[in-house]
Design a protein around this motif. Structure first.
Motif, PDB file in Angstrom:
ATOM      1  N   ARG A 286       0.528  -1.089  -0.344  1.00 51.72           N
ATOM      2  CA  ARG A 286       0.268  -0.095   0.007  1.00 51.72           C
ATOM      3  C   ARG A 286       1.170   1.619   0.447  1.00 51.72           C
ATOM      4  O   ARG A 286       2.271   1.586   0.996  1.00 51.72           O
ATOM      5  N   TYR A 287       0.494   2.534  -1.036  1.00 52.83           N
ATOM      6  CA  TYR A 287       1.182   3.222  -0.722  1.00 52.83           C
ATOM      7  C   TYR A 287       0.510   4.843  -0.775  1.00 52.83           C
ATOM      8  O   TYR A 287      -0.366   4.495  -0.714  1.00 52.83           O
ATOM      9  N   ARG A 288       1.234   5.642  -0.739  1.00 54.45           N
ATOM     10  CA  ARG A 288       0.584   7.262  -0.769  1.00 54.45           C
ATOM     11  C   ARG A 288       0.812   7.757  -2.757  1.00 54.45           C
ATOM     12  O   ARG A 288       2.260   7.144  -2.555  1.00 54.45           O
ATOM     13  N   LEU A 289      -0.210   8.560  -3.074  1.00 51.24           N
ATOM     14  CA  LEU A 289       0.480   9.076  -4.521  1.00 51.24           C
ATOM     15  C   LEU A 289       0.248  10.650  -4.656  1.00 51.24           C
ATOM     16  O   LEU A 289       0.604  11.626  -3.361  1.00 51.24           O
ATOM     17  N   HIS A 290       1.562  10.351  -5.092  1.00 54.39           N
ATOM     18  CA  HIS A 290       2.227  11.540  -5.197  1.00 54.39           C
ATOM     19  C   HIS A 290       2.271  12.680  -4.440  1.00 54.39           C
ATOM     20  O   HIS A 290       1.842  13.681  -3.975  1.00 54.39           O
ATOM     21  N   GLY A 291       3.686  12.390  -3.459  1.00 56.18           N
ATOM     22  CA  GLY A 291       4.198  13.650  -2.533  1.00 56.18           C
ATOM     23  C   GLY A 291       4.139  14.745  -2.598  1.00 56.18           C
ATOM     24  O   GLY A 291       5.329  14.780  -2.736  1.00 56.18           O
ATOM     25  N   LYS A 292       3.808  15.395  -2.180  1.00 53.40           N
ATOM     26  CA  LYS A 292       4.054  16.735  -2.292  1.00 53.40           C
ATOM     27  C   LYS A 292       5.059  17.793  -1.786  1.00 53.40           C
ATOM     28  O   LYS A 292       5.405  18.093  -1.807  1.00 53.40           O
ATOM     29  N   ASN A 293       5.023  17.067  -0.061  1.00 53.92           N
ATOM     30  CA  ASN A 293       5.615  16.944   0.777  1.00 53.92           C
ATOM     31  C   ASN A 293       7.413  16.697   0.302  1.00 53.92           C
ATOM     32  O   ASN A 293       8.370  17.680   0.933  1.00 53.92           O
ATOM     33  N   LEU A 294       7.665  15.560  -0.550  1.00 54.29           N
ATOM     34  CA  LEU A 294       8.853  15.397  -0.781  1.00 54.29           C
ATOM     35  C   LEU A 294       9.323  16.191  -2.253  1.00 54.29           C
ATOM     36  O   LEU A 294       8.897  16.545  -3.230  1.00 54.29           O
ATOM     37  N   PRO A 295      10.517  15.927  -2.154  1.00 53.00           N
ATOM     38  CA  PRO A 295      11.321  16.591  -3.266  1.00 53.00           C
ATOM     39  C   PRO A 295      10.984  15.843  -5.050  1.00 53.00           C
ATOM     40  O   PRO A 295      11.200  14.770  -4.588  1.00 53.00           O
ATOM     41  N   GLY A 296      10.176  16.595  -5.548  1.00 48.20           N
ATOM     42  CA  GLY A 296      10.585  16.169  -7.294  1.00 48.20           C
ATOM     43  C   GLY A 296       8.719  15.047  -7.611  1.00 48.20           C
ATOM     44  O   GLY A 296       9.060  14.333  -7.470  1.00 48.20           O
ATOM     45  N   THR A 297       8.374  14.761  -6.105  1.00 55.32           N
ATOM     46  CA  THR A 297       6.740  14.810  -5.745  1.00 55.32           C
ATOM     47  C   THR A 297       7.125  13.386  -7.031  1.00 55.32           C
ATOM     48  O   THR A 297       6.394  13.106  -7.748  1.00 55.32           O
ATOM     49  N   PRO A 298       7.351  12.042  -5.640  1.00 54.31           N
ATOM     50  CA  PRO A 298       7.185  10.899  -6.117  1.00 54.31           C
ATOM     51  C   PRO A 298       6.240  10.310  -6.443  1.00 54.31           C
ATOM     52  O   PRO A 298       5.016  10.874  -6.062  1.00 54.31           O
ATOM     53  N   ASP A 299       5.560   9.537  -7.690  1.00 56.04           N
ATOM     54  CA  ASP A 299       4.465   8.809  -8.427  1.00 56.04           C
ATOM     55  C   ASP A 299       4.164   7.811  -7.036  1.00 56.04           C
ATOM     56  O   ASP A 299       2.409   7.907  -6.367  1.00 56.04           O
ATOM     57  N   LEU A 300       4.715   7.307  -6.289  1.00 49.09           N
ATOM     58  CA  LEU A 300       4.916   6.409  -5.323  1.00 49.09           C
ATOM     59  C   LEU A 300       5.182   6.285  -3.502  1.00 49.09           C
ATOM     60  O   LEU A 300       6.268   7.205  -4.343  1.00 49.09           O
ATOM     61  N   VAL A 301       4.903   7.079  -2.664  1.00 44.86           N
ATOM     62  CA  VAL A 301       5.368   6.919  -1.634  1.00 44.86           C
ATOM     63  C   VAL A 301       4.980   5.718  -0.373  1.00 44.86           C
ATOM     64  O   VAL A 301       3.417   5.643  -0.703  1.00 44.86           O
ATOM     65  N   PHE A 302       5.844   5.228   0.108  1.00 42.82           N
ATOM     66  CA  PHE A 302       5.614   4.153   1.052  1.00 42.82           C
ATOM     67  C   PHE A 302       6.168   4.925   1.987  1.00 42.82           C
ATOM     68  O   PHE A 302       7.385   4.568   2.466  1.00 42.82           O
ATOM     69  N   PRO A 303       5.596   5.502   3.253  1.00 41.45           N
ATOM     70  CA  PRO A 303       6.294   6.645   4.439  1.00 41.45           C
ATOM     71  C   PRO A 303       6.477   5.749   5.551  1.00 41.45           C
ATOM     72  O   PRO A 303       8.002   5.976   5.817  1.00 41.45           O
ATOM     73  N   GLY A 304       5.505   4.738   5.412  1.00 37.56           N
ATOM     74  CA  GLY A 304       6.671   3.881   6.974  1.00 37.56           C
ATOM     75  C   GLY A 304       8.222   3.001   6.289  1.00 37.56           C
ATOM     76  O   GLY A 304       8.644   2.433   7.438  1.00 37.56           O
ATOM     77  N   ARG A 305       7.951   2.815   4.997  1.00 41.11           N
ATOM     78  CA  ARG A 305       9.551   2.575   4.398  1.00 41.11           C
ATOM     79  C   ARG A 305      10.532   3.592   4.320  1.00 41.11           C
ATOM     80  O   ARG A 305      11.510   2.950   4.471  1.00 41.11           O
TER      81      ARG A 305
END
Length: 136
Positions: A37-56
């Protein structure tokens, strides 16, 4: 020689979006089917990654071979017209990509880039994603 007028070509190119692209949707379905499970388009991260796995603390970018200048890829070739414009544009994209990845890594994130052409070998991509997400 382009079969379209420059105005029509400009209009068509302006319609190409940066989110929810076909390659990104394929990777999202694949990762979800693998149980991640993932988050989409991490706006708070540089480059706005397409898939973000915050816990990992992991991020995945899904790059189009043409737009991000994938070296040695048949999809990454430059157009035959306006070569100077496209070289400059794709060089800026490459520089921005490497800068964003460096910022993420400096903040303790692990980053994986999936290229559009890698979607041709789903089994290999699945193993690569699984290894990335399982690693420490």
């Amino acid at each position: 020689m382009d079969r379209l007028t420059s105005e029509r070509r400009s209009w068509l190119m302006s319609r190409i979006g940066s989110k929810n692209t076909k390659p990104e949707l394929v990777v999202r379905r694949l990762v979800f089917s693998m149980g991640y499970r993932y988050r989409l388009h991490g706006k708070n991260l540089p480059g706005t990654p397409d898939l973000v796995f915050p816990g990992r603390r992991k991020a995945v970018f899904v790059n189009g071979c043409f737009w991000h200048g994938h070296a040695g890829c048949r999809y990454g070739r430059l157009p035959k017209s306006r070569i100077a414009f496209w070289e400059a544009k794709i060089d800026r994209n490459r520089q921005r990509d490497s800068s964003n990845i460096a910022e993420l890594q400096a903040a303790g994130w692990r980053v994986l880039t999936v290229w559009e052409c890698e979607l041709n070998e789903i089994e290999i991509l699945m193993r690569r994603l699984n290894e990335f997400l399982q690693s420490e």
